[in-house]
Design an enzyme around this catalytic site. Structure first.
Site, PDB file in Angstrom:
ATOM      1  N   MET A 126      12.644  -7.340  53.082  1.00 52.96           N
ATOM      2  CA  MET A 126      14.106  -7.488  53.174  1.00 52.96           C
ATOM      3  C   MET A 126      14.493  -7.813  54.622  1.00 52.96           C
ATOM      4  SD  MET A 126      15.425  -4.559  50.514  1.00 52.96           S
ATOM      5  CE  MET A 126      14.158  -3.351  50.869  1.00 52.96           C
TER       6      MET A 126
ATOM      7  N   GLN B 174       5.182 -11.320  55.154  1.00 54.84           N
ATOM      8  CA  GLN B 174       5.752 -12.361  54.303  1.00 54.84           C
ATOM      9  C   GLN B 174       6.097 -13.596  55.132  1.00 54.84           C
ATOM     10  OE1 GLN B 174       9.729 -12.670  52.525  1.00 54.84           O
ATOM     11  NE2 GLN B 174       8.694 -12.778  50.539  1.00 54.84           N
TER      12      GLN B 174
ATOM     13  N   CYS C  21      13.631 -16.768  48.007  1.00 60.49           N
ATOM     14  CA  CYS C  21      14.823 -16.504  48.811  1.00 60.49           C
ATOM     15  C   CYS C  21      15.773 -17.703  48.753  1.00 60.49           C
ATOM     16  CB  CYS C  21      14.362 -16.238  50.248  1.00 60.49           C
ATOM     17  SG  CYS C  21      15.657 -15.578  51.262  1.00 60.49           S
TER      18      CYS C  21
ATOM     19  N   LYS D 262       5.627 -14.438  46.096  1.00 57.22           N
ATOM     20  CA  LYS D 262       6.796 -13.755  45.522  1.00 57.22           C
ATOM     21  C   LYS D 262       7.777 -14.831  45.081  1.00 57.22           C
ATOM     22  CE  LYS D 262      10.314 -10.225  46.601  1.00 57.22           C
ATOM     23  NZ  LYS D 262      11.564 -10.904  46.918  1.00 57.22           N
TER      24      LYS D 262
ATOM     25  N   HIS E 160      10.555 -11.637  40.978  1.00 55.51           N
ATOM     26  CA  HIS E 160      11.928 -11.138  40.895  1.00 55.51           C
ATOM     27  C   HIS E 160      12.464 -11.696  39.571  1.00 55.51           C
ATOM     28  CE1 HIS E 160      16.151 -10.818  43.003  1.00 55.51           C
ATOM     29  NE2 HIS E 160      16.104 -10.216  41.833  1.00 55.51           N
TER      30      HIS E 160
ATOM     31  N   ASN F  51       9.897  -7.100  39.941  1.00 52.15           N
ATOM     32  CA  ASN F  51      10.925  -6.726  40.934  1.00 52.15           C
ATOM     33  C   ASN F  51      12.298  -7.142  40.413  1.00 52.15           C
ATOM     34  OD1 ASN F  51      12.347  -8.478  43.564  1.00 52.15           O
ATOM     35  ND2 ASN F  51      12.116  -6.265  43.739  1.00 52.15           N
TER      36      ASN F  51
ATOM     37  N   GLY G  35      13.460  -2.830  46.041  1.00 46.18           N
ATOM     38  CA  GLY G  35      14.106  -3.340  47.237  1.00 46.18           C
ATOM     39  C   GLY G  35      15.250  -2.454  47.664  1.00 46.18           C
ATOM     40  N   ARG G  36      16.449  -2.755  47.164  1.00 48.91           N
ATOM     41  CA  ARG G  36      17.639  -2.049  47.625  1.00 48.91           C
ATOM     42  C   ARG G  36      17.586  -0.555  47.361  1.00 48.91           C
ATOM     43  NH1 ARG G  36      21.195  -6.575  44.791  1.00 48.91           N
ATOM     44  NH2 ARG G  36      19.296  -6.511  43.530  1.00 48.91           N
TER      45      ARG G  36
END
Ligand SMILES: Cc1cc2nc3c(=O)[nH]c(=O)nc-3n(C[C@H](O)[C@H](O)[C@H](O)COP(=O)(O)O)c2cc1C
Length: 329
Positions: A11, A63, A93, A132, A164, A204, A226-227
């Site tokens: 992140m 990453q 992303c 990812k 994700h 994820n 993550g969050r």
């Protein structure tokens, strides 16, 4: 097969080395990920500052963001030489900056180029290389887009895939909206695992905590938070007991901070500002009486240029003395 049951997501602006130290004190078993670094930054930037990390963080993955296979290979090798355990390529992303640079989620539309990048990194390093990604972008059909990307990178040698479980919509949504608005489709990720039983698949997206992570492990090899991990870090204290049947490294959040203090003191002695470290502690005492006073004390006094570890001690003293928050929740 390497144990990939649990990971904390890369992140940007959040999972810097201070944050990763903090997380590591709550779980010995999570695989930690750096913020995304572009190949350009790794190759041309201040490497010690960008890539340096504490040996205590292992296992930790670097990453990378990029698409040029040659640059990816060079950056991956630099990461390996720094001691990282894994190189992860960002194909998920959606920010504009990333889109212009031809990396991140837009690469879902270029599976052959991603595979080339993975192959180049695999030739350059001996550590694991992973990808990812999203389940698709824009009007792609996730059934074909995800399979195509996955088949390509696995044939190129990828050691694991982190998915994700939602699309990224590259036109019209902000990066933040792209983490919430496109609907989650966990079953799409389960089907990928069923189609590729020998490939480690990590799921994820939108997983609220350790308890919520557990059911996914019946379908895939691992879960990445993550969050939830960042905003409610106390949840991490139940990761090792619940997912690995091992005791947590520390019983309470106060013990975690006691264990973190020598690191903080050493960082302050080297010129790090207290706030650069304590900014990651905002959610530490969620639900515990005194949590708000803790946050306020850190916000008011922790940002002063000469703030020392006493500020943290004073802030912690404002929190009621009991096991931090509903750990098993
Ligand atoms: C502040 C923030 C920064 C992020 N930066 C990155 C990044 O650098 N690389 C990446 O692959 N994903 C990044 N992500 C996405 C997360 O890794 C993760 O895929 C996403 O938040 C969904 O997981 P969650 O619902 O558990 O948070 C970021 C997410 C957040 C909230």
């Amino acid at each position: 097969m390497l144990d990939r049951r649990f990971a904390i997501a890369p992140m940007m602006d959040w999972t810097d080395r201070h944050c990763r130290m903090f997380h590591r004190l709550m779980t010995r078993r999570a695989r930690l990920y750096t913020e995304m670094l572009t190949t350009g930054a790794v190759i041309h930037g201040d490497r010690a500052r960008l890539l340096g990390f504490d040996a205590f963080e292992h296992p930790v993955a670097l990453q990378l963001g990029g698409s040029d296979p040659r640059d990816l290979a060079i950056a991956a090798k630099i990461g390996e030489d720094f001691g990282y355990d894994e190189i992860n390529l960002n194909v998920g992303c959606p920010s504009d900056r990333v889109k212009d640079g031809r990396f991140g989620a837009c690469l879902m539309a270029e599976p052959a180029l991603v595979a080339e990048g993975v192959a180049a990194m695999k030739r350059a390093v001996g550590i694991a290389v992973t990808v990812k990604c999203r389940i698709g972008i824009d009007d792609q059909d996730p059934e074909t887009a995800l399979d195509e990307l996955a088949r390509g990178v696995v044939a190129a040698g990828a050691d694991a895939l982190i998915v994700h479980a939602r699309k990224a919509w590259l036109n019209g949504l902000s990066p933040k909206e792209n983490r919430d608005i496109p609907p989650l489709d966990y079953h799409r990720v389960y089907r990928l695992k069923a189609a590729m039983p020998d490939v480690p698949i990590i799921i994820n997206g939108g997983i609220a905590g350790i308890t919520e992570a557990k059911p996914h492990l019946g379908h895939v090899d691992g879960v990445m938070l993550g969050r939830a991990a960042y905003q409610e870090p106390w949840r991490l204290l139940s990761a090792d007991p619940e997912l690995f049947g091992e005791p947590a490294p520390h019983a309470t959040m106060k013990d975690v901070f006691a264990a973190m203090t020598p690191y903080i003191e050493s960082e302050l002695a080297q010129g790090t500002r207290l706030h650069s470290i304590t900014r990651h502690f905002v959610g530490a005492f969620f639900g515990v009486p005194g949590a708000r006073a803790f946050r306020r004390r850190l916000a008011e006094n922790g940002v002063k240029p000469d703030a020392g570890v006493d500020v943290l001690r004073e802030a912690i003293a404002l929190v009621e003395d009991r096991a931090a928050a509903p750990i098993a929740a």
